[in-house]
Design an enzyme around this catalytic site. Structure first.
Site: not given
Ligand SMILES: CC(C)(COP(=O)(O)OP(=O)(O)OC[C@H]1O[C@@H](n2cnc3c(N)ncnc32)[C@H](O)[C@@H]1OP(=O)(O)O)[C@@H](O)C(=O)NCCC(=O)NCCSC(=O)CC(=O)O
Length: 396
Positions: A170
């Site tokens: 990213c």
């Molecule tokens: C996935 C989300 C949209 C979910 O939103 P919320 O957290 O508000 O909702 P929630 O708590 O009800 O979670 C919904 C479901 O998502 C799952 N979930 C949450 N975080 C997760 C993760 N890191 N990996 C896998 N699953 C995940 C939860 O367990 C849940 O499953 P269940 O419903 O079964 O319990 C959010 O947590 C999010 O934005 N996470 C991503 C964060 C991240 O690290 N992004 C980096 C991108 S890459 C980057 O930046 C770097 C790069 O690539 O260079």
């Protein structure tokens, strides 16, 4: 006295090579492939395309992630038909890297050229006046890379100085813009075409717990900017001055985000701890960068052009920096309309921010003179740049 003349000559040569003033973004362009998938239909599309409808629990989880993703739609170079023609993309026991690289290496130059042509048209000078080309991607690791074909498609000079860098995730577009600032300020007359381009077919795979997040967030696109420093020609109009760029590596986070090239394609590892790590450290990271300008004490008095990696990362910025609702609206809009396009995303955010500055809509209008461009990548690496909107400020 004997050595003073050469030193003076060298100093004169050194100074003569430098540009006059701060680098600026002079133009922006973006593009996306044609295949658009609505996020509320994505789980159905993805499980059908990967022939995984029987994995009902994973599909339900994917639906929940999509609902929380803040994304309305994404664009992909890959299609149902393309995936259907490559069963090896869905079976990790089979090697697929070579085929995937063939697809993305063919896709990226055209996608990048569509964005770059828009940026060059807005810039107002001929493509042959581009002196440097910087391309960033996490969708290819071939050499010669997409930069060579892109240069040919655009009609750049054969003497254009090319740099292509891969796998910065990213943060890729922000790394490219930081390099462009250095190139523009240190080479008199340089005009740097900066491109971030992604075709995520390299990473597309069937559902498992590790894959769901990347499959739910990432999309394809290309963004481009022309960067240059003074003296400017009469047709050139700075959009954002690139005042100060910095990078920080968050200590103890080496295993939090990773991108690995494997026989079965690109593999993203994203720790669930990442949002917390970002929230806890972001303010400290930015303090040193903002302090010289006296900007660290009023973060809501700045505009924010942050790469929307995910809703949780945007939430970490908001909480960690104490930002008012609305300060990340440009990033949220880009996430909503396109998803996370890795290296391409920052160009979309800058374009959206530029539109908001000229917006007649009072709700959307952004007036702050000073701002911050912000991105996270593997490392965890934080890329920061202090920007000054050229429509409000005067260069010192
Ligand atoms: C996935 C989300 C949209 C979910 O939103 P919320 O957290 O508000 O909702 P929630 O708590 O009800 O979670 C919904 C479901 O998502 C799952 N979930 C949450 N975080 C997760 C993760 N890191 N990996 C896998 N699953 C995940 C939860 O367990 C849940 O499953 P269940 O419903 O079964 O319990 C959010 O947590 C999010 O934005 N996470 C991503 C964060 C991240 O690290 N992004 C980096 C991108 S890459 C980057 O930046 C770097 C790069 O690539 O260079």
């Amino acid at each position: 006295m004997g050595t003073s003349r050469p030193v003076t000559v060298l100093e004169g040569v050194r100074c003569g090579q430098r540009a006059n003033g701060t680098a600026a973004v002079l133009a922006l362009g973006t593009s996306n492939p044609a295949n658009c998938v609505r996020q509320d239909k994505y789980a159905d599309w993805y499980f059908r395309v990967t022939k995984s409808d029987h994995l009902a629990q994973l599909k339900d989880k994917m639906k929940r992630i999509c609902e929380k993703s803040g994304i309305a739609k994404r664009y992909f170079y890959h299609t149902k038909e393309m995936i259907g023609g490559h069963p090896e993309f869905l079976d990790r026991a089979l090697p697929s890297l070579r085929t995937r690289l063939g697809i993305t290496t063919a896709a990226m130059p055209e996608l990048a050229a569509a964005a770059a042509r828009k940026a060059i048209a807005e810039w107002g000078r001929p493509a042959a006046d581009i002196t440097h080309l910087v391309v960033s991607t996490s969708s290819g690791v071939s050499s010669p890379g997409a930069d060579v074909r892109l240069a040919a498609l655009l009609g750049l000079r054969p003497t254009v100085h090319r740099i292509m860098h891969c796998l910065h995730g990213c943060a890729g577009g922000s790394v490219a813009l930081r390099l462009a600032k250095d190139l523009a300020e240190n080479n008199l007359g340089a005009r740097v075409l900066v491109v971030g381009v992604e075709a995520t077919a390299l990473a597309f795979r069937g559902p498992d717990l590790d894959a769901l997040l990347a499959m739910a967030l990432f999309g394809d696109g290309a963004g481009a900017a022309v960067v240059g420093a003074g003296p400017m020609s009469s047709v050139e109009r700075p959009v954002f001055r690139m005042v100060l760029a910095s990078q920080a590596t968050l200590q103890g986070t080496d295993n939090a985000v990773g991108i690995k090239v494997t026989e079965s394609g690109l593999h993203f590892k994203i720790s669930p701890e990442m949002p917390k790590m970002v929230r806890d450290s972001i303010k400290g990271c930015l303090a040193d960068t903002l302090a010289p300008f006296g900007l660290a004490s009023d973060l809501n008095g700045l505009f924010w052009a942050a790469v929307p990696a995910s809703p949780a990362i945007l939430g970490s910025y908001q909480t960690g920096l104490g930002l008012e609702p609305g300060k990340l609206a440009a990033s949220q809009r880009v996430l909503c309309e396109y998803g996370n396009m890795l290296a391409a995303t920052i160009f979309f955010v800058l374009d959206e921010m530029r539109c908001r500055r000229g917006s007649g809509n009072k709700e959307e209008r952004e007036n702050c003179e000073w701002g911050v461009m912000l991105a996270m990548g593997p490392g965890i690496t934080v890329e920061m740049m202090v920007l000054q909107a050229a429509d409000t400020g005067k260069e010192d």
